[in-house]
Scaffold this active site. Structure first.
Site, PDB file in Angstrom:
ATOM      1  N   LYS A   1      59.378  75.679  68.628  1.00 38.14           N
ATOM      2  CA  LYS A   1      60.012  75.397  67.321  1.00 38.14           C
ATOM      3  C   LYS A   1      59.369  76.159  66.128  1.00 38.14           C
ATOM      4  O   LYS A   1      58.119  76.180  66.010  1.00 38.14           O
ATOM      5  CB  LYS A   1      59.971  73.939  67.154  1.00 38.14           C
ATOM      6  CG  LYS A   1      60.485  73.560  66.153  1.00 38.14           C
ATOM      7  CD  LYS A   1      60.863  71.953  66.024  1.00 38.14           C
ATOM      8  CE  LYS A   1      59.517  71.274  65.807  1.00 38.14           C
ATOM      9  NZ  LYS A   1      59.945  69.877  65.341  1.00 38.14           N
TER      10      LYS A   1
ATOM     11  N   SER B   1      73.732  86.561  65.022  1.00 38.15           N
ATOM     12  CA  SER B   1      72.123  86.300  65.327  1.00 38.15           C
ATOM     13  C   SER B   1      71.620  85.847  64.222  1.00 38.15           C
ATOM     14  O   SER B   1      71.915  85.806  63.323  1.00 38.15           O
ATOM     15  CB  SER B   1      71.629  87.562  66.173  1.00 38.15           C
ATOM     16  OG  SER B   1      71.412  88.763  65.247  1.00 38.15           O
TER      17      SER B   1
ATOM     18  N   THR C   1      72.751  80.573  68.510  1.00 38.10           N
ATOM     19  CA  THR C   1      72.787  82.241  68.454  1.00 38.10           C
ATOM     20  C   THR C   1      71.689  82.567  69.033  1.00 38.10           C
ATOM     21  O   THR C   1      71.074  81.666  70.013  1.00 38.10           O
ATOM     22  CB  THR C   1      72.921  82.449  66.924  1.00 38.10           C
ATOM     23  OG1 THR C   1      73.117  84.059  66.797  1.00 38.10           O
ATOM     24  CG2 THR C   1      71.528  82.299  66.171  1.00 38.10           C
ATOM     25  N   TYR C   2      71.382  83.779  68.875  1.00 41.94           N
ATOM     26  CA  TYR C   2      70.392  84.357  69.510  1.00 41.94           C
ATOM     27  C   TYR C   2      69.293  85.068  68.683  1.00 41.94           C
ATOM     28  O   TYR C   2      69.704  85.313  67.449  1.00 41.94           O
ATOM     29  CB  TYR C   2      70.490  85.407  70.657  1.00 41.94           C
ATOM     30  CG  TYR C   2      71.592  86.413  70.150  1.00 41.94           C
ATOM     31  CD1 TYR C   2      70.963  87.899  70.016  1.00 41.94           C
ATOM     32  CD2 TYR C   2      72.787  86.374  70.017  1.00 41.94           C
ATOM     33  CE1 TYR C   2      71.731  88.926  69.371  1.00 41.94           C
ATOM     34  CE2 TYR C   2      73.492  87.373  69.468  1.00 41.94           C
ATOM     35  CZ  TYR C   2      72.992  88.639  69.238  1.00 41.94           C
ATOM     36  OH  TYR C   2      73.781  89.540  68.517  1.00 41.94           O
TER      37      TYR C   2
END
Length: 114
Positions: free
Chosen positions: A9, A25, A57-58
């Site tokens: 995180k 993204s 998303t990535y």
């Protein structure tokens, strides 16, 4: 039994750009990615503290040391420059292994610096 738990995180990064005309993204400073144990193309959830939106998303590597945190493509509609976001990734693992696992959590300072 496998479960999904918090892996990494980035807590309270600031959006530095929103680029609607991109494939999609989140571009993130590579220093932040390394510190949070995240890799390029990893699936992430983005939680916008300012407006409450939550998207998946990535990641794309941003320039190291730049502080970049850019929402790209449709994600750009979910936040504005200056909004505070939380970037979360999860991992699947065995229940017993998960009991011992310690997620990597980082708290960027102003300018998205470590």
């Amino acid at each position: 039994m496998d479960i999904e738990i918090l892996k990494s995180k980035v807590h309270r990064a600031a959006i530095t750009e929103a680029n609607l005309n991109y494939v999609g993204s989140l571009t993130l400073d590579e220093d932040l990615m390394d510190a949070a144990n995240m890799i390029e193309n990893e699936k992430v959830q983005i939680v916008n503290v300012n407006n409450g939106s939550r998207i998946e998303t990535y990641l794309i590597k941003g320039k190291r040391g730049s502080g970049t945190c850019c929402l790209n493509g449709p994600a750009a509609r979910q936040g504005a420059v200056g909004d505070i976001i939380i970037i979360i990734s999860y991992a699947h693992m065995d229940f017993e292994e998960a009991k011992q696992f310690k997620p990597r959590v980082i708290f960027p300072k102003e300018g998205n610096k470590l």
